[in-house]
Design a protein around this motif. Sequence first.
Motif, PDB file in Angstrom:
ATOM      1  N   ARG A 190      10.178  -9.207  -3.114  1.00 30.33           N
ATOM      2  CA  ARG A 190       9.109 -10.208  -3.025  1.00 30.33           C
ATOM      3  C   ARG A 190       9.683 -11.615  -2.853  1.00 30.33           C
ATOM      4  NH1 ARG A 190       4.270  -9.561  -1.839  1.00 30.33           N
ATOM      5  NH2 ARG A 190       3.359 -10.897  -3.406  1.00 30.33           N
ATOM      6  N   LEU A 191      10.973 -11.773  -3.166  1.00 31.34           N
ATOM      7  CA  LEU A 191      11.626 -13.081  -3.053  1.00 31.34           C
ATOM      8  C   LEU A 191      12.425 -13.220  -1.765  1.00 31.34           C
ATOM      9  CD1 LEU A 191      12.893 -13.384  -6.733  1.00 31.34           C
ATOM     10  CD2 LEU A 191      10.863 -14.439  -5.721  1.00 31.34           C
ATOM     11  N   LEU A 192      12.407 -12.205  -0.933  1.00 25.45           N
ATOM     12  CA  LEU A 192      13.179 -12.211   0.309  1.00 25.45           C
ATOM     13  C   LEU A 192      12.372 -12.904   1.407  1.00 25.45           C
ATOM     14  CD1 LEU A 192      15.846 -11.110   1.506  1.00 25.45           C
ATOM     15  CD2 LEU A 192      14.572  -9.080   2.205  1.00 25.45           C
TER      16      LEU A 192
ATOM     17  N   LYS B 269      23.212  -6.406  -3.641  1.00 26.60           N
ATOM     18  CA  LYS B 269      23.573  -5.018  -3.958  1.00 26.60           C
ATOM     19  C   LYS B 269      22.805  -4.029  -3.085  1.00 26.60           C
ATOM     20  CE  LYS B 269      25.067  -5.736  -8.705  1.00 26.60           C
ATOM     21  NZ  LYS B 269      24.761  -5.550 -10.130  1.00 26.60           N
ATOM     22  N   LYS B 270      21.590  -4.409  -2.689  1.00 28.29           N
ATOM     23  CA  LYS B 270      20.782  -3.547  -1.829  1.00 28.29           C
ATOM     24  C   LYS B 270      21.095  -3.767  -0.353  1.00 28.29           C
ATOM     25  CE  LYS B 270      16.604  -2.522  -3.150  1.00 28.29           C
ATOM     26  NZ  LYS B 270      15.201  -2.520  -3.518  1.00 28.29           N
ATOM     27  N   GLY B 271      22.017  -4.711  -0.071  1.00 25.74           N
ATOM     28  CA  GLY B 271      22.379  -4.999   1.309  1.00 25.74           C
ATOM     29  C   GLY B 271      21.337  -5.815   2.061  1.00 25.74           C
TER      30      GLY B 271
ATOM     31  N   ALA C  82      18.087 -12.606  -8.772  1.00 24.06           N
ATOM     32  CA  ALA C  82      17.454 -11.948  -7.629  1.00 24.06           C
ATOM     33  C   ALA C  82      18.434 -11.786  -6.471  1.00 24.06           C
ATOM     34  CB  ALA C  82      16.233 -12.750  -7.183  1.00 24.06           C
ATOM     35  N   LEU C  83      19.217 -12.828  -6.199  1.00 23.69           N
ATOM     36  CA  LEU C  83      20.192 -12.764  -5.103  1.00 23.69           C
ATOM     37  C   LEU C  83      21.221 -11.672  -5.350  1.00 23.69           C
ATOM     38  CD1 LEU C  83      20.749 -16.549  -4.364  1.00 23.69           C
ATOM     39  CD2 LEU C  83      19.803 -14.859  -2.799  1.00 23.69           C
ATOM     40  N   SER C  84      21.648 -11.534  -6.593  1.00 17.29           N
ATOM     41  CA  SER C  84      22.611 -10.489  -6.935  1.00 17.29           C
ATOM     42  C   SER C  84      22.044  -9.110  -6.613  1.00 17.29           C
ATOM     43  CB  SER C  84      22.978 -10.595  -8.421  1.00 17.29           C
ATOM     44  OG  SER C  84      23.797  -9.524  -8.801  1.00 17.29           O
ATOM     45  N   ARG C  85      20.791  -8.884  -6.993  1.00 14.97           N
ATOM     46  CA  ARG C  85      20.149  -7.589  -6.718  1.00 14.97           C
ATOM     47  C   ARG C  85      19.949  -7.364  -5.226  1.00 14.97           C
ATOM     48  NH1 ARG C  85      17.889  -5.701 -11.518  1.00 14.97           N
ATOM     49  NH2 ARG C  85      17.699  -3.636 -10.599  1.00 14.97           N
ATOM     50  N   LEU C  86      19.532  -8.414  -4.517  1.00 20.93           N
ATOM     51  CA  LEU C  86      19.315  -8.295  -3.080  1.00 20.93           C
ATOM     52  C   LEU C  86      20.622  -7.999  -2.343  1.00 20.93           C
ATOM     53  CD1 LEU C  86      16.755 -11.199  -2.595  1.00 20.93           C
ATOM     54  CD2 LEU C  86      16.289  -8.757  -2.279  1.00 20.93           C
TER      55      LEU C  86
ATOM     56  N   SER D 122       0.812  -1.216   0.000  1.00 22.00           N
ATOM     57  CA  SER D 122       0.000   0.000   0.000  1.00 22.00           C
ATOM     58  C   SER D 122       0.848   1.270   0.000  1.00 22.00           C
ATOM     59  CB  SER D 122      -0.938   0.000   1.206  1.00 22.00           C
ATOM     60  OG  SER D 122      -0.184  -0.041   2.401  1.00 22.00           O
ATOM     61  N   ARG D 123       2.089   1.170   0.460  1.00 17.56           N
ATOM     62  CA  ARG D 123       2.973   2.332   0.449  1.00 17.56           C
ATOM     63  C   ARG D 123       3.785   2.409  -0.844  1.00 17.56           C
ATOM     64  NH1 ARG D 123       6.562   0.769   4.725  1.00 17.56           N
ATOM     65  NH2 ARG D 123       5.763  -1.263   4.194  1.00 17.56           N
ATOM     66  N   GLY D 124       3.695   1.344  -1.685  1.00 18.28           N
ATOM     67  CA  GLY D 124       4.419   1.352  -2.952  1.00 18.28           C
ATOM     68  C   GLY D 124       5.924   1.211  -2.806  1.00 18.28           C
ATOM     69  N   VAL D 125       6.384   0.596  -1.698  1.00 18.92           N
ATOM     70  CA  VAL D 125       7.824   0.569  -1.453  1.00 18.92           C
ATOM     71  C   VAL D 125       8.480  -0.778  -1.728  1.00 18.92           C
ATOM     72  CG1 VAL D 125       7.709   2.408   0.248  1.00 18.92           C
ATOM     73  CG2 VAL D 125       7.509   0.043   1.008  1.00 18.92           C
ATOM     74  N   GLU D 126       7.704  -1.818  -1.947  1.00 17.69           N
ATOM     75  CA  GLU D 126       8.304  -3.136  -2.112  1.00 17.69           C
ATOM     76  C   GLU D 126       8.723  -3.349  -3.559  1.00 17.69           C
ATOM     77  OE1 GLU D 126       7.576  -7.492  -0.284  1.00 17.69           O
ATOM     78  OE2 GLU D 126       5.840  -6.409  -0.986  1.00 17.69           O
ATOM     79  N   THR D 127       9.985  -3.665  -3.782  1.00 19.29           N
ATOM     80  CA  THR D 127      10.466  -3.887  -5.137  1.00 19.29           C
ATOM     81  C   THR D 127      10.202  -5.326  -5.547  1.00 19.29           C
ATOM     82  OG1 THR D 127      12.681  -4.650  -4.533  1.00 19.29           O
ATOM     83  CG2 THR D 127      12.350  -2.259  -4.702  1.00 19.29           C
TER      84      THR D 127
END
Length: 195
Positions: A25-27, A185-187, A179-183, A16-21
Amino acid sequence: MHALPVVWYSFGYSDSRGVETMFERLLPHMRVKTIYDIDLHALKEQGMKGIITDLDNTLVGAKVPLATPELVKWLDVVRDLGFKVVIVSNNNETRVSKFAVPLNIPFIHAARKPWNRAFKSALAVLDLPAEQTAVIGDQMMTDVLGGKRMGLHTILVHAISPADEGIMTRFNRLLERVALSRLRKKGLWPEEDRK
């Protein structure tokens, strides 16, 4: 290739806050090496009363036909703590029933995870709401994604025998690596937790 359309559809989701990338969703809510590393008492204290679990490479290796003695003991502890359990697997009825019936565990086969239908059916079997149910599995693209879409508490375990995985699972593993690579990079995925 049935999982792919729902995966990309699900990636477009935001809360609802529009913050989940899409990759968040895979975390999973929790990561452990094996089911035996799950703190069942802590899970119960969090209000969990039911467990939806994958079969292949989560409870036993993909080519192991029956439960190991160690798994039987773990399931006894799970039940003694009051958890209800259901197996939800993308595998066929023959494979899943031969495993689940001797353990007296209800099951859903050909589940087509991460689609919602099987998770809804599992919640009906457990007679529990999503917020009181955990899902355990070895795949981000099926178990975690499907569980999070349903509001379940997601627990990711390492695959027991990756060499025994089928072609669709291997394809999902390629998507997981992206997905793991992106996650990372985002820490959001510490290096020591590399699969």
